[in-house]
Design an enzyme around this catalytic site. Structure first.
Site, PDB file in Angstrom:
ATOM      1  N   HIS A 276     -11.569  65.003  18.482  1.00  0.00           N
ATOM      2  CA  HIS A 276     -12.431  66.094  18.095  1.00  0.00           C
ATOM      3  C   HIS A 276     -13.485  65.643  17.042  1.00  0.00           C
ATOM      4  CE1 HIS A 276     -12.772  70.128  15.864  1.00  0.00           C
ATOM      5  NE2 HIS A 276     -12.785  69.288  14.695  1.00  0.00           N
ATOM      6  N   GLU A 277     -13.427  64.783  16.253  1.00  0.00           N
ATOM      7  CA  GLU A 277     -14.083  64.278  15.369  1.00  0.00           C
ATOM      8  C   GLU A 277     -15.394  63.603  16.300  1.00  0.00           C
ATOM      9  OE1 GLU A 277     -14.319  64.835  12.398  1.00  0.00           O
ATOM     10  OE2 GLU A 277     -12.356  65.721  12.387  1.00  0.00           O
ATOM     11  N   HIS A 280     -17.883  65.903  17.326  1.00  0.00           N
ATOM     12  CA  HIS A 280     -18.816  66.327  16.456  1.00  0.00           C
ATOM     13  C   HIS A 280     -20.001  65.490  16.382  1.00  0.00           C
ATOM     14  CE1 HIS A 280     -17.117  69.863  14.255  1.00  0.00           C
ATOM     15  NE2 HIS A 280     -16.081  69.082  14.030  1.00  0.00           N
ATOM     16  N   GLU A 354     -17.266  73.628  15.371  1.00  0.00           N
ATOM     17  CA  GLU A 354     -15.793  73.396  15.611  1.00  0.00           C
ATOM     18  C   GLU A 354     -15.158  73.918  17.031  1.00  0.00           C
ATOM     19  OE1 GLU A 354     -13.914  71.679  13.725  1.00  0.00           O
ATOM     20  OE2 GLU A 354     -15.857  71.701  12.173  1.00  0.00           O
ATOM     21  N   ASP A 358     -13.737  70.986  19.690  1.00  0.00           N
ATOM     22  CA  ASP A 358     -12.416  71.213  20.473  1.00  0.00           C
ATOM     23  C   ASP A 358     -12.698  71.074  21.837  1.00  0.00           C
ATOM     24  OD1 ASP A 358     -11.129  71.687  18.046  1.00  0.00           O
ATOM     25  OD2 ASP A 358     -11.096  73.546  17.808  1.00  0.00           O
TER      26      ASP A 358
HETATM   27 ZN    ZN Z   1     -14.213  69.668  13.214  1.00  0.00          ZN
END
Ligand code: ZN
Length: 415
Positions: A276-277, A280, A354, A358
Protein backbone atom coordinates in the site's frame (compact mmCIF):
# COMPACT_ATOMS: atom_id res chain seq x y z
CA UNK A 1 -15.01 51.54 13.76
CA UNK A 2 -13.12 49.40 11.30
CA UNK A 3 -11.41 47.69 14.25
CA UNK A 4 -14.79 46.88 15.83
CA UNK A 5 -16.05 45.43 12.60
CA UNK A 6 -12.96 43.21 12.36
CA UNK A 7 -13.42 42.05 15.95
CA UNK A 8 -17.03 41.25 15.12
CA UNK A 9 -15.95 39.22 12.06
CA UNK A 10 -13.35 37.37 14.14
CA UNK A 11 -15.90 36.48 16.82
CA UNK A 12 -18.38 35.38 14.14
CA UNK A 13 -15.82 33.10 12.52
CA UNK A 14 -14.85 31.31 15.74
CA UNK A 15 -18.51 30.98 16.75
CA UNK A 16 -19.63 29.58 13.39
CA UNK A 17 -16.67 27.23 13.39
CA UNK A 18 -17.48 26.04 16.90
CA UNK A 19 -21.13 25.44 16.00
CA UNK A 20 -20.28 23.52 12.79
CA UNK A 21 -17.89 21.26 14.71
CA UNK A 22 -20.46 20.54 17.41
CA UNK A 23 -23.11 19.71 14.77
CA UNK A 24 -20.73 17.36 12.94
CA UNK A 25 -19.80 15.67 16.20
CA UNK A 26 -23.47 15.29 17.03
CA UNK A 27 -24.31 13.72 13.64
CA UNK A 28 -21.35 11.43 14.01
CA UNK A 29 -22.46 10.25 17.43
CA UNK A 30 -25.99 9.59 16.17
CA UNK A 31 -24.62 7.48 13.35
CA UNK A 32 -23.03 4.86 15.57
CA UNK A 33 -24.82 1.58 15.45
CA UNK A 34 -24.44 -1.11 17.97
CA UNK A 35 -24.58 -4.05 15.59
CA UNK A 36 -21.30 -5.19 14.18
CA UNK A 37 -21.24 -5.03 10.34
CA UNK A 38 -21.16 -8.47 8.75
CA UNK A 39 -17.74 -7.94 7.08
CA UNK A 40 -16.11 -7.53 10.43
CA UNK A 41 -17.52 -10.39 12.37
CA UNK A 42 -14.62 -12.46 13.57
CA UNK A 43 -12.18 -9.55 13.57
CA UNK A 44 -13.83 -7.22 15.97
CA UNK A 45 -15.10 -9.51 18.60
CA UNK A 46 -18.40 -8.40 20.04
CA UNK A 47 -17.01 -7.45 23.43
CA UNK A 48 -14.12 -5.53 21.91
CA UNK A 49 -16.48 -3.73 19.55
CA UNK A 50 -18.65 -2.56 22.42
CA UNK A 51 -15.48 -1.46 24.11
CA UNK A 52 -14.43 0.53 21.02
CA UNK A 53 -17.79 2.30 21.12
CA UNK A 54 -17.10 3.16 24.75
CA UNK A 55 -13.66 4.44 23.76
CA UNK A 56 -15.13 6.70 21.09
CA UNK A 57 -17.78 7.91 23.45
CA UNK A 58 -15.16 8.81 26.04
CA UNK A 59 -13.15 10.66 23.38
CA UNK A 60 -16.22 12.44 21.99
CA UNK A 61 -17.18 13.66 25.41
CA UNK A 62 -13.61 14.71 26.13
CA UNK A 63 -13.18 16.64 22.88
CA UNK A 64 -16.55 18.35 23.34
CA UNK A 65 -15.38 19.56 26.75
CA UNK A 66 -11.94 20.76 25.54
CA UNK A 67 -13.46 22.47 22.48
CA UNK A 68 -16.05 24.27 24.61
CA UNK A 69 -13.40 25.31 27.09
CA UNK A 70 -11.14 26.58 24.27
CA UNK A 71 -14.02 28.44 22.65
CA UNK A 72 -15.05 30.10 25.92
CA UNK A 73 -11.46 31.12 26.73
CA UNK A 74 -10.98 32.58 23.21
CA UNK A 75 -14.19 34.62 23.36
CA UNK A 76 -13.39 36.00 26.82
CA UNK A 77 -9.81 36.90 25.82
CA UNK A 78 -10.94 38.55 22.57
CA UNK A 79 -13.76 40.54 24.15
CA UNK A 80 -11.52 41.57 27.04
CA UNK A 81 -8.81 42.79 24.66
CA UNK A 82 -6.29 40.49 26.36
CA UNK A 83 -4.06 40.07 23.30
CA UNK A 84 -3.61 43.83 22.95
CA UNK A 85 -3.16 44.21 26.71
CA UNK A 86 -0.30 41.68 26.70
CA UNK A 87 1.31 43.57 23.81
CA UNK A 88 1.11 46.87 25.72
CA UNK A 89 2.65 45.28 28.85
CA UNK A 90 5.58 43.75 26.98
CA UNK A 91 6.31 46.99 25.12
CA UNK A 92 7.28 48.56 28.45
CA UNK A 93 10.14 46.09 28.72
CA UNK A 94 11.21 45.27 25.18
CA UNK A 95 11.76 47.71 22.34
CA UNK A 96 13.45 45.53 19.71
CA UNK A 97 10.47 44.52 17.52
CA UNK A 98 11.62 40.98 16.65
CA UNK A 99 12.51 40.10 20.26
CA UNK A 100 9.18 41.61 21.33
CA UNK A 101 7.24 39.35 18.95
CA UNK A 102 9.24 36.25 19.93
CA UNK A 103 8.70 36.88 23.65
CA UNK A 104 5.02 37.60 22.97
CA UNK A 105 4.55 34.24 21.24
CA UNK A 106 6.62 32.43 23.88
CA UNK A 107 4.38 33.82 26.65
CA UNK A 108 1.22 32.79 24.75
CA UNK A 109 2.64 29.34 23.97
CA UNK A 110 3.59 28.58 27.58
CA UNK A 111 0.34 30.03 28.95
CA UNK A 112 -1.81 28.01 26.57
CA UNK A 113 0.19 24.84 27.24
CA UNK A 114 -0.25 25.26 31.00
CA UNK A 115 -3.96 25.86 30.47
CA UNK A 116 -4.18 22.70 28.37
CA UNK A 117 -2.00 20.57 30.61
CA UNK A 118 -4.83 19.17 32.77
CA UNK A 119 -6.62 18.12 29.57
CA UNK A 120 -3.53 16.48 28.08
CA UNK A 121 -2.85 14.62 31.34
CA UNK A 122 -6.45 13.49 31.60
CA UNK A 123 -6.46 12.27 28.01
CA UNK A 124 -3.22 10.31 28.26
CA UNK A 125 -3.45 8.92 31.78
CA UNK A 126 -7.19 8.51 32.14
CA UNK A 127 -8.79 7.83 28.76
CA UNK A 128 -5.91 6.21 26.84
CA UNK A 129 -4.87 4.41 30.02
CA UNK A 130 -8.33 3.03 30.69
CA UNK A 131 -8.51 1.54 27.20
CA UNK A 132 -5.00 0.13 27.32
CA UNK A 133 -3.39 2.43 24.73
CA UNK A 134 -1.16 4.40 26.99
CA UNK A 135 2.37 3.10 27.46
CA UNK A 136 3.68 6.42 28.66
CA UNK A 137 4.89 7.03 32.20
CA UNK A 138 4.41 10.50 33.72
CA UNK A 139 8.21 10.84 33.56
CA UNK A 140 8.31 10.13 29.82
CA UNK A 141 5.36 12.47 29.32
CA UNK A 142 7.25 15.37 30.87
CA UNK A 143 10.55 14.49 29.18
CA UNK A 144 8.71 14.51 25.82
CA UNK A 145 7.18 17.81 26.77
CA UNK A 146 10.55 19.34 27.60
CA UNK A 147 12.03 18.00 24.35
CA UNK A 148 9.04 19.45 22.51
CA UNK A 149 9.58 22.80 24.25
CA UNK A 150 13.27 22.81 23.33
CA UNK A 151 12.49 21.93 19.72
CA UNK A 152 9.76 24.60 19.55
CA UNK A 153 12.05 27.21 21.11
CA UNK A 154 14.91 26.47 18.71
CA UNK A 155 13.04 25.66 15.48
CA UNK A 156 10.02 27.86 16.13
CA UNK A 157 12.20 30.74 17.34
CA UNK A 158 14.38 30.40 14.26
CA UNK A 159 11.51 30.17 11.77
CA UNK A 160 9.49 32.99 13.36
CA UNK A 161 12.63 35.12 13.82
CA UNK A 162 13.67 34.73 10.16
CA UNK A 163 10.10 35.33 9.08
CA UNK A 164 9.74 38.57 11.09
CA UNK A 165 13.13 39.78 9.89
CA UNK A 166 12.12 39.22 6.26
CA UNK A 167 8.73 40.85 6.80
CA UNK A 168 10.33 43.95 8.27
CA UNK A 169 13.19 44.15 5.78
CA UNK A 170 11.31 43.31 2.61
CA UNK A 171 7.91 44.87 3.18
CA UNK A 172 4.93 43.40 1.39
CA UNK A 173 6.94 41.34 -1.10
CA UNK A 174 8.25 39.21 1.81
CA UNK A 175 5.77 36.51 0.91
CA UNK A 176 7.73 35.45 -2.17
CA UNK A 177 10.98 35.12 -0.25
CA UNK A 178 9.40 33.31 2.64
CA UNK A 179 7.66 30.95 0.28
CA UNK A 180 11.12 29.98 -0.93
CA UNK A 181 12.34 29.35 2.64
CA UNK A 182 9.23 27.30 3.48
CA UNK A 183 9.58 25.21 0.33
CA UNK A 184 13.21 24.42 1.16
CA UNK A 185 12.30 23.47 4.75
CA UNK A 186 9.51 21.16 3.59
CA UNK A 187 11.78 19.36 1.16
CA UNK A 188 14.51 18.99 3.81
CA UNK A 189 11.99 17.65 6.34
CA UNK A 190 10.90 15.13 3.77
CA UNK A 191 14.44 14.00 3.00
CA UNK A 192 15.82 13.92 6.54
CA UNK A 193 12.70 12.81 8.41
CA UNK A 194 14.01 9.33 9.28
CA UNK A 195 17.68 10.17 9.60
CA UNK A 196 17.39 13.31 11.74
CA UNK A 197 13.92 13.97 13.16
CA UNK A 198 12.52 10.55 14.09
CA UNK A 199 15.65 9.53 16.11
CA UNK A 200 15.09 12.55 18.36
CA UNK A 201 12.05 10.83 19.80
CA UNK A 202 12.38 7.16 18.94
CA UNK A 203 14.97 4.47 18.43
CA UNK A 204 15.38 3.04 14.93
CA UNK A 205 16.95 -0.38 14.58
CA UNK A 206 17.59 -2.18 11.29
CA UNK A 207 15.27 -5.15 10.83
CA UNK A 208 17.21 -8.36 11.44
CA UNK A 209 17.79 -10.77 8.56
CA UNK A 210 15.13 -13.41 8.25
CA UNK A 211 12.05 -14.40 6.34
CA UNK A 212 10.26 -11.05 6.85
CA UNK A 213 13.17 -9.06 5.52
CA UNK A 214 13.55 -11.47 2.59
CA UNK A 215 9.86 -11.23 1.78
CA UNK A 216 9.99 -7.42 1.86
CA UNK A 217 13.04 -7.28 -0.43
CA UNK A 218 11.51 -9.85 -2.78
CA UNK A 219 8.32 -7.80 -3.11
CA UNK A 220 10.29 -4.57 -3.56
CA UNK A 221 12.34 -6.18 -6.32
CA UNK A 222 9.23 -7.55 -8.02
CA UNK A 223 7.64 -4.08 -8.29
CA UNK A 224 10.98 -2.44 -9.03
CA UNK A 225 11.08 -0.32 -5.91
CA UNK A 226 14.59 0.26 -4.55
CA UNK A 227 14.74 -0.09 -0.76
CA UNK A 228 18.07 0.44 0.98
CA UNK A 229 16.99 -0.59 4.42
CA UNK A 230 14.13 -1.68 6.62
CA UNK A 231 13.96 -0.21 10.12
CA UNK A 232 11.94 -1.01 13.18
CA UNK A 233 10.84 1.90 15.33
CA UNK A 234 10.10 1.47 19.03
CA UNK A 235 6.63 2.96 18.76
CA UNK A 236 5.45 0.78 21.65
CA UNK A 237 7.36 2.97 24.07
CA UNK A 238 4.53 5.51 23.85
CA UNK A 239 1.46 3.97 22.38
CA UNK A 240 0.31 0.56 21.31
CA UNK A 241 -1.29 2.01 18.17
CA UNK A 242 0.57 0.94 15.06
CA UNK A 243 1.93 2.45 11.89
CA UNK A 244 4.35 2.18 8.97
CA UNK A 245 5.94 4.77 6.71
CA UNK A 246 8.57 5.48 4.10
CA UNK A 247 11.26 8.05 4.04
CA UNK A 248 13.99 9.28 1.72
CA UNK A 249 13.96 9.96 -1.96
CA UNK A 250 15.23 8.44 -5.18
CA UNK A 251 17.20 5.23 -4.66
CA UNK A 252 17.75 5.84 -0.93
CA UNK A 253 14.35 4.86 0.34
CA UNK A 254 13.86 3.37 3.77
CA UNK A 255 10.89 1.53 5.16
CA UNK A 256 10.08 2.12 8.81
CA UNK A 257 7.80 -0.36 10.57
CA UNK A 258 6.47 0.05 14.08
CA UNK A 259 7.48 -2.80 16.37
CA UNK A 260 3.81 -3.04 17.37
CA UNK A 261 2.85 -3.55 13.70
CA UNK A 262 5.29 -6.47 13.41
CA UNK A 263 3.95 -8.07 16.59
CA UNK A 264 0.34 -7.94 15.48
CA UNK A 265 0.44 -8.82 11.81
CA UNK A 266 1.35 -11.90 9.82
CA UNK A 267 4.18 -11.63 7.31
CA UNK A 268 1.66 -11.57 4.47
CA UNK A 269 -0.27 -8.69 6.04
CA UNK A 270 2.91 -6.71 6.61
CA UNK A 271 3.86 -7.02 2.93
CA UNK A 272 0.33 -5.89 1.98
CA UNK A 273 0.76 -2.81 4.20
CA UNK A 274 4.13 -2.08 2.60
CA UNK A 275 2.59 -2.66 -0.86
CA UNK A 276 0.00 0.00 0.00
CA UNK A 277 2.80 2.43 0.92
CA UNK A 278 4.69 1.55 -2.28
CA UNK A 279 1.44 2.32 -4.12
CA UNK A 280 1.55 5.86 -2.72
CA UNK A 281 5.06 6.22 -4.09
CA UNK A 282 4.36 4.70 -7.48
CA UNK A 283 1.25 6.80 -8.00
CA UNK A 284 3.35 9.88 -7.12
CA UNK A 285 1.14 10.78 -4.16
CA UNK A 286 4.07 11.80 -1.99
CA UNK A 287 5.40 14.22 -4.60
CA UNK A 288 1.98 15.59 -5.59
CA UNK A 289 1.09 15.99 -1.90
CA UNK A 290 4.29 17.93 -1.40
CA UNK A 291 3.52 20.20 -4.39
CA UNK A 292 -0.04 20.77 -3.22
CA UNK A 293 1.20 21.77 0.23
CA UNK A 294 3.76 24.12 -1.32
CA UNK A 295 1.07 25.76 -3.50
CA UNK A 296 -1.18 26.09 -0.45
CA UNK A 297 1.59 27.77 1.55
CA UNK A 298 2.23 30.25 -1.29
CA UNK A 299 -1.43 31.21 -1.42
CA UNK A 300 -1.65 31.61 2.38
CA UNK A 301 1.46 33.80 2.45
CA UNK A 302 0.10 35.99 -0.33
CA UNK A 303 -3.13 36.65 1.61
CA UNK A 304 -1.03 37.24 4.72
CA UNK A 305 1.02 39.86 2.87
CA UNK A 306 -2.20 41.73 2.16
CA UNK A 307 -3.20 41.84 5.85
CA UNK A 308 -0.04 41.93 7.92
CA UNK A 309 0.58 45.70 7.82
CA UNK A 310 -3.03 46.69 8.43
CA UNK A 311 -3.17 48.53 11.76
CA UNK A 312 -6.91 47.94 12.17
CA UNK A 313 -6.23 44.24 12.86
CA UNK A 314 -4.04 45.10 15.87
CA UNK A 315 -6.61 47.59 17.16
CA UNK A 316 -9.34 44.95 16.81
CA UNK A 317 -7.45 42.74 19.27
CA UNK A 318 -7.11 45.59 21.79
CA UNK A 319 -3.68 46.91 20.81
CA UNK A 320 -2.79 50.59 20.59
CA UNK A 321 -0.58 50.45 17.49
CA UNK A 322 0.39 48.15 14.63
CA UNK A 323 1.91 44.94 16.06
CA UNK A 324 2.98 42.24 13.66
CA UNK A 325 2.31 39.52 16.25
CA UNK A 326 -1.23 40.78 16.92
CA UNK A 327 -1.87 40.88 13.21
CA UNK A 328 -0.61 37.31 12.89
CA UNK A 329 -3.13 36.13 15.49
CA UNK A 330 -5.96 38.05 13.80
CA UNK A 331 -4.87 36.65 10.46
CA UNK A 332 -4.88 33.12 11.90
CA UNK A 333 -8.57 33.47 12.69
CA UNK A 334 -9.63 35.52 9.65
CA UNK A 335 -7.93 33.05 7.32
CA UNK A 336 -9.43 29.93 8.94
CA UNK A 337 -12.54 29.74 6.69
CA UNK A 338 -10.23 29.64 3.66
CA UNK A 339 -7.94 27.08 5.26
CA UNK A 340 -10.99 24.97 6.10
CA UNK A 341 -11.85 24.98 2.40
CA UNK A 342 -8.35 24.10 1.23
CA UNK A 343 -8.22 21.44 3.96
CA UNK A 344 -11.44 19.95 2.58
CA UNK A 345 -9.93 19.77 -0.89
CA UNK A 346 -6.75 18.16 0.45
CA UNK A 347 -8.86 15.54 2.26
CA UNK A 348 -10.78 14.78 -0.93
CA UNK A 349 -7.49 14.19 -2.76
CA UNK A 350 -6.05 12.20 0.12
CA UNK A 351 -9.05 9.84 0.31
CA UNK A 352 -8.84 9.27 -3.45
CA UNK A 353 -5.12 8.48 -3.01
CA UNK A 354 -5.86 5.93 -0.30
CA UNK A 355 -8.21 4.08 -2.66
CA UNK A 356 -5.51 4.14 -5.35
CA UNK A 357 -2.83 2.83 -2.99
CA UNK A 358 -5.20 0.03 -1.89
CA UNK A 359 -5.86 -0.80 -5.54
CA UNK A 360 -2.12 -0.91 -6.22
CA UNK A 361 -1.51 -3.28 -3.30
CA UNK A 362 -4.43 -5.45 -4.42
CA UNK A 363 -3.04 -5.74 -7.96
CA UNK A 364 0.63 -6.26 -7.11
CA UNK A 365 0.25 -8.35 -3.99
CA UNK A 366 -3.30 -9.38 -3.15
CA UNK A 367 -6.60 -8.10 -1.84
CA UNK A 368 -7.05 -10.70 0.89
CA UNK A 369 -3.98 -9.98 3.00
CA UNK A 370 -4.63 -6.25 2.63
CA UNK A 371 -8.22 -6.63 3.82
CA UNK A 372 -7.05 -8.71 6.77
CA UNK A 373 -4.40 -6.12 7.62
CA UNK A 374 -6.83 -3.19 7.41
CA UNK A 375 -9.41 -4.95 9.55
CA UNK A 376 -6.81 -5.76 12.17
CA UNK A 377 -5.40 -2.21 12.12
CA UNK A 378 -8.85 -0.78 12.49
CA UNK A 379 -9.81 -3.21 15.24
CA UNK A 380 -6.58 -2.57 17.03
CA UNK A 381 -6.79 1.21 16.77
CA UNK A 382 -10.51 0.97 17.59
CA UNK A 383 -11.40 3.24 14.68
CA UNK A 384 -14.95 4.39 14.24
CA UNK A 385 -16.57 1.95 11.81
CA UNK A 386 -19.59 4.02 10.90
CA UNK A 387 -18.72 7.70 10.81
CA UNK A 388 -21.36 10.04 9.44
CA UNK A 389 -20.82 10.89 5.75
CA UNK A 390 -20.56 14.62 6.46
CA UNK A 391 -18.09 14.04 9.22
CA UNK A 392 -15.98 11.97 6.82
CA UNK A 393 -16.24 14.68 4.18
CA UNK A 394 -14.96 17.35 6.55
CA UNK A 395 -12.40 15.52 8.63
CA UNK A 396 -11.24 12.19 7.21
CA UNK A 397 -7.98 12.01 5.29
CA UNK A 398 -8.57 8.24 4.96
CA UNK A 399 -11.81 6.62 3.79
CA UNK A 400 -13.72 4.62 6.44
CA UNK A 401 -12.78 0.95 6.70
CA UNK A 402 -15.96 -0.50 5.17
CA UNK A 403 -15.62 1.66 2.05
CA UNK A 404 -12.04 0.54 1.62
CA UNK A 405 -12.88 -3.15 2.05
CA UNK A 406 -15.65 -2.91 -0.54
CA UNK A 407 -13.36 -1.11 -3.02
CA UNK A 408 -10.64 -3.74 -2.56
CA UNK A 409 -13.10 -6.57 -3.21
CA UNK A 410 -14.38 -4.84 -6.37
CA UNK A 411 -10.79 -4.37 -7.55
CA UNK A 412 -9.89 -7.99 -6.78
CA UNK A 413 -12.87 -9.24 -8.77
CA UNK A 414 -12.13 -6.89 -11.70
CA UNK A 415 -8.48 -7.88 -12.06
ZN1 ZN B 1 -2.19 5.25 2.67
Amino acid sequence: MEAQLILFIILTIITVNFVIERVLDYLNRQNKKHDLPEELQGVYDERRYQRSLEYQQANDRFSAITATFGFAVSVVLLLGGFFGWLDIQLRDWITQPIILSLVYFAVLFVASDILNLPFQLYHTFMIEERFGFNKMTPRLFFIDKLKGYALTAVLGGLVVGVFLYLVMELGQSFWLYFWGVATAIMILLNVFYTSVFVPLFNKLTPLEDGSLKNAITAYARKVNFPITNVYVIDGSKRSSKSNAFFSGMGSKKKVVLYDTLIEQHSEEELIAIIAHEVGHYKKKHIISGLFLSIAQIGFTLYILSLLIFNEALSLALGGQQLSIHLNLIAFGILYSPISTLTGLMMNVVSRKNEFEADAYATQTYGGNPLQKALKKLSAHNMSNLLPHAWYVFFHYSHPPLLDRLRAIRRKAIAS
